[in-house]
Design a protein around this motif. Structure first.
Motif, PDB file in Angstrom:
ATOM      1  N   ILE A  84       0.857  -1.190   0.000  1.00 27.69           N
ATOM      2  CA  ILE A  84       0.000   0.000   0.000  1.00 27.69           C
ATOM      3  C   ILE A  84       0.890   1.234   0.000  1.00 27.69           C
ATOM      4  CG2 ILE A  84      -1.915  -1.104   1.263  1.00 27.69           C
ATOM      5  CD1 ILE A  84      -1.012   0.623   3.735  1.00 27.69           C
ATOM      6  N   SER A  85       0.265   2.362  -0.308  1.00 25.27           N
ATOM      7  CA  SER A  85       0.924   3.653  -0.120  1.00 25.27           C
ATOM      8  C   SER A  85      -0.032   4.520   0.690  1.00 25.27           C
ATOM      9  CB  SER A  85       1.252   4.307  -1.467  1.00 25.27           C
ATOM     10  OG  SER A  85       0.072   4.603  -2.176  1.00 25.27           O
ATOM     11  N   ARG A  86       0.540   5.443   1.446  1.00 27.33           N
ATOM     12  CA  ARG A  86      -0.262   6.366   2.254  1.00 27.33           C
ATOM     13  C   ARG A  86       0.200   7.789   1.974  1.00 27.33           C
ATOM     14  NH1 ARG A  86       0.289   4.446   8.341  1.00 27.33           N
ATOM     15  NH2 ARG A  86       2.445   4.251   7.716  1.00 27.33           N
ATOM     16  N   HIS A  87      -0.761   8.694   1.933  1.00 27.74           N
ATOM     17  CA  HIS A  87      -0.441  10.104   1.725  1.00 27.74           C
ATOM     18  C   HIS A  87      -1.568  10.968   2.277  1.00 27.74           C
ATOM     19  CE1 HIS A  87      -2.647   8.742  -1.860  1.00 27.74           C
ATOM     20  NE2 HIS A  87      -3.164   9.939  -1.856  1.00 27.74           N
ATOM     21  N   SER A  88      -1.277  12.239   2.462  1.00 28.26           N
ATOM     22  CA  SER A  88      -2.283  13.177   2.961  1.00 28.26           C
ATOM     23  C   SER A  88      -3.371  13.377   1.922  1.00 28.26           C
ATOM     24  CB  SER A  88      -1.644  14.526   3.278  1.00 28.26           C
ATOM     25  OG  SER A  88      -0.747  14.394   4.340  1.00 28.26           O
ATOM     26  N   ASP A  89      -4.571  13.557   2.412  1.00 27.37           N
ATOM     27  CA  ASP A  89      -5.716  13.843   1.550  1.00 27.37           C
ATOM     28  C   ASP A  89      -5.601  15.295   1.097  1.00 27.37           C
ATOM     29  OD1 ASP A  89      -8.215  14.462   0.453  1.00 27.37           O
ATOM     30  OD2 ASP A  89      -9.310  13.314   1.963  1.00 27.37           O
ATOM     31  N   PRO A  90      -5.555  15.558  -0.212  1.00 23.68           N
ATOM     32  CA  PRO A  90      -5.439  16.948  -0.673  1.00 23.68           C
ATOM     33  C   PRO A  90      -6.636  17.815  -0.258  1.00 23.68           C
ATOM     34  CG  PRO A  90      -5.653  15.426  -2.542  1.00 23.68           C
ATOM     35  CD  PRO A  90      -5.591  14.604  -1.305  1.00 23.68           C
ATOM     36  N   GLN A  91      -7.790  17.190   0.018  1.00 20.54           N
ATOM     37  CA  GLN A  91      -8.982  17.929   0.440  1.00 20.54           C
ATOM     38  C   GLN A  91      -8.984  18.219   1.944  1.00 20.54           C
ATOM     39  OE1 GLN A  91     -11.074  18.406  -2.380  1.00 20.54           O
ATOM     40  NE2 GLN A  91      -9.400  17.304  -3.327  1.00 20.54           N
ATOM     41  N   ASP A  92      -8.275  17.369   2.703  1.00 23.87           N
ATOM     42  CA  ASP A  92      -8.262  17.497   4.166  1.00 23.87           C
ATOM     43  C   ASP A  92      -6.903  17.015   4.670  1.00 23.87           C
ATOM     44  OD1 ASP A  92      -8.588  17.382   6.918  1.00 23.87           O
ATOM     45  OD2 ASP A  92     -10.351  16.076   6.861  1.00 23.87           O
ATOM     46  N   GLN A  93      -6.007  17.943   4.944  1.00 27.16           N
ATOM     47  CA  GLN A  93      -4.643  17.609   5.333  1.00 27.16           C
ATOM     48  C   GLN A  93      -4.560  16.786   6.622  1.00 27.16           C
ATOM     49  OE1 GLN A  93      -1.772  18.119   3.503  1.00 27.16           O
ATOM     50  NE2 GLN A  93      -3.281  18.608   1.932  1.00 27.16           N
ATOM     51  N   ARG A  94      -5.641  16.763   7.406  1.00 28.84           N
ATOM     52  CA  ARG A  94      -5.641  15.962   8.638  1.00 28.84           C
ATOM     53  C   ARG A  94      -5.859  14.482   8.342  1.00 28.84           C
ATOM     54  NH1 ARG A  94     -10.472  18.685  11.394  1.00 28.84           N
ATOM     55  NH2 ARG A  94     -11.059  18.534   9.228  1.00 28.84           N
ATOM     56  N   ALA A  95      -6.406  14.176   7.181  1.00 21.75           N
ATOM     57  CA  ALA A  95      -6.745  12.786   6.840  1.00 21.75           C
ATOM     58  C   ALA A  95      -5.618  12.135   6.048  1.00 21.75           C
ATOM     59  CB  ALA A  95      -8.035  12.759   6.023  1.00 21.75           C
ATOM     60  N   THR A  96      -5.459  10.844   6.268  1.00 27.27           N
ATOM     61  CA  THR A  96      -4.487  10.057   5.522  1.00 27.27           C
ATOM     62  C   THR A  96      -5.239   9.117   4.599  1.00 27.27           C
ATOM     63  OG1 THR A  96      -2.896  10.134   7.332  1.00 27.27           O
ATOM     64  CG2 THR A  96      -2.615   8.363   5.717  1.00 27.27           C
ATOM     65  N   LEU A  97      -4.872   9.138   3.324  1.00 25.66           N
ATOM     66  CA  LEU A  97      -5.460   8.235   2.344  1.00 25.66           C
ATOM     67  C   LEU A  97      -4.552   7.041   2.140  1.00 25.66           C
ATOM     68  CD1 LEU A  97      -6.781  10.706  -0.386  1.00 25.66           C
ATOM     69  CD2 LEU A  97      -8.086   9.521   1.391  1.00 25.66           C
ATOM     70  N   VAL A  98      -5.173   5.894   1.936  1.00 25.77           N
ATOM     71  CA  VAL A  98      -4.448   4.648   1.729  1.00 25.77           C
ATOM     72  C   VAL A  98      -4.845   4.099   0.361  1.00 25.77           C
ATOM     73  CG1 VAL A  98      -4.032   2.324   2.620  1.00 25.77           C
ATOM     74  CG2 VAL A  98      -4.573   4.193   4.206  1.00 25.77           C
ATOM     75  N   GLU A  99      -3.840   3.741  -0.432  1.00 24.20           N
ATOM     76  CA  GLU A  99      -4.076   3.143  -1.750  1.00 24.20           C
ATOM     77  C   GLU A  99      -3.340   1.825  -1.841  1.00 24.20           C
ATOM     78  OE1 GLU A  99      -4.370   5.765  -5.351  1.00 24.20           O
ATOM     79  OE2 GLU A  99      -3.177   7.079  -4.042  1.00 24.20           O
ATOM     80  N   ILE A 100      -3.931   0.883  -2.538  1.00 29.59           N
ATOM     81  CA  ILE A 100      -3.267  -0.395  -2.761  1.00 29.59           C
ATOM     82  C   ILE A 100      -2.350  -0.249  -3.972  1.00 29.59           C
ATOM     83  CG2 ILE A 100      -5.127  -1.352  -4.196  1.00 29.59           C
ATOM     84  CD1 ILE A 100      -4.527  -4.065  -2.705  1.00 29.59           C
ATOM     85  N   THR A 101      -1.193  -0.870  -3.912  1.00 34.23           N
ATOM     86  CA  THR A 101      -0.244  -0.826  -5.015  1.00 34.23           C
ATOM     87  C   THR A 101      -0.476  -2.030  -5.936  1.00 34.23           C
ATOM     88  OG1 THR A 101       1.397  -2.147  -3.829  1.00 34.23           O
ATOM     89  CG2 THR A 101       1.510   0.263  -3.535  1.00 34.23           C
ATOM     90  N   THR A 102       0.206  -2.019  -7.067  1.00 37.35           N
ATOM     91  CA  THR A 102       0.125  -3.162  -7.977  1.00 37.35           C
ATOM     92  C   THR A 102       0.586  -4.424  -7.270  1.00 37.35           C
ATOM     93  OG1 THR A 102       0.468  -1.722  -9.874  1.00 37.35           O
ATOM     94  CG2 THR A 102       0.932  -4.070 -10.194  1.00 37.35           C
ATOM     95  N   GLU A 103       1.653  -4.307  -6.485  1.00 42.25           N
ATOM     96  CA  GLU A 103       2.151  -5.462  -5.728  1.00 42.25           C
ATOM     97  C   GLU A 103       1.101  -5.940  -4.721  1.00 42.25           C
ATOM     98  OE1 GLU A 103       5.948  -6.699  -2.916  1.00 42.25           O
ATOM     99  OE2 GLU A 103       6.087  -4.899  -4.149  1.00 42.25           O
ATOM    100  N   GLY A 104       0.374  -5.008  -4.111  1.00 43.03           N
ATOM    101  CA  GLY A 104      -0.696  -5.366  -3.179  1.00 43.03           C
ATOM    102  C   GLY A 104      -1.821  -6.110  -3.883  1.00 43.03           C
ATOM    103  N   ARG A 105      -2.211  -5.623  -5.061  1.00 44.14           N
ATOM    104  CA  ARG A 105      -3.248  -6.305  -5.854  1.00 44.14           C
ATOM    105  C   ARG A 105      -2.784  -7.711  -6.233  1.00 44.14           C
ATOM    106  NH1 ARG A 105      -7.303  -3.055  -7.260  1.00 44.14           N
ATOM    107  NH2 ARG A 105      -6.925  -0.820  -7.202  1.00 44.14           N
ATOM    108  N   ASP A 106      -1.515  -7.832  -6.614  1.00 45.18           N
ATOM    109  CA  ASP A 106      -0.963  -9.141  -6.985  1.00 45.18           C
ATOM    110  C   ASP A 106      -0.983 -10.100  -5.798  1.00 45.18           C
ATOM    111  OD1 ASP A 106      -0.520  -8.122  -9.518  1.00 45.18           O
ATOM    112  OD2 ASP A 106       1.657  -7.884  -9.252  1.00 45.18           O
TER     113      ASP A 106
END
Length: 165
Positions: A84-106
């Protein structure tokens, strides 16, 4: 004082909790053996795959039955593993967004067939189609009752006391 559970209620409660424990144990063994994942890590990855978009840590916390600190720790492990990767939400800097990577999907694709096999063998094979439908209806009602409570992410955090006040 609350009235005691009826014998049928007690039998049902213990059968449910034992069945869930046995199923989770078998699933955890399969996930670890085939993908090096804990159950909660698989659950996080599967929720991200299912969502098809980045989810906030709050959304994950509401969907995964796990403590906030535990979820943060598991997300850090998944990130270090490149799943996964994590980064700040551009709409709300207090929130952290989590995304699955290609390796995670695999990784999910690799463990999913064995996961399905364990669940089918232990849970669904001994049941008729009517049993599955009835169990689904019953568990949906119970889950709806439980989910009617405020989400765990809405509960105030307990703070550790650091000495006298």
């Amino acid at each position: 004082m609350a009235a005691p559970l009826e014998p049928a209620q007690m039998r049902t409660y213990f059968a449910l909790t034992e069945a869930v424990s046995l199923l989770q144990h078998a699933v955890q063994q399969q996930l670890q053996a085939e993908g090096g994942l804990s159950y909660v890590q698989f659950e996080i990855l599967a929720k991200l795959v299912d969502a098809g978009r980045a989810l906030s840590m709050t959304e994950l916390a509401d969907g995964v039955v796990y403590s906030r600190s535990g979820l943060t720790h598991q997300a850090a492990l998944l990130q270090r593993s490149g799943l996964i990767s994590r980064h700040s939400d551009p709409q709300d800097q207090r929130a952290t967004l989590v995304e699955i990577t290609t390796e995670g999907r695999d990784r999910v694709a690799r463990v999913l067939p064995g996961h399905i096999q364990v669940v089918r063998r232990l849970l669904f094979d001994p049941l008729s189609d009517q049993d599955v439908s009835a169990l689904g209806d019953i568990m949906s009602r119970a889950l709806q009752q439980m989910r009617a409570l405020p989400p765990r992410s809405a509960a105030p955090r307990r703070r550790e006391r650091s000495g006298p006040r």
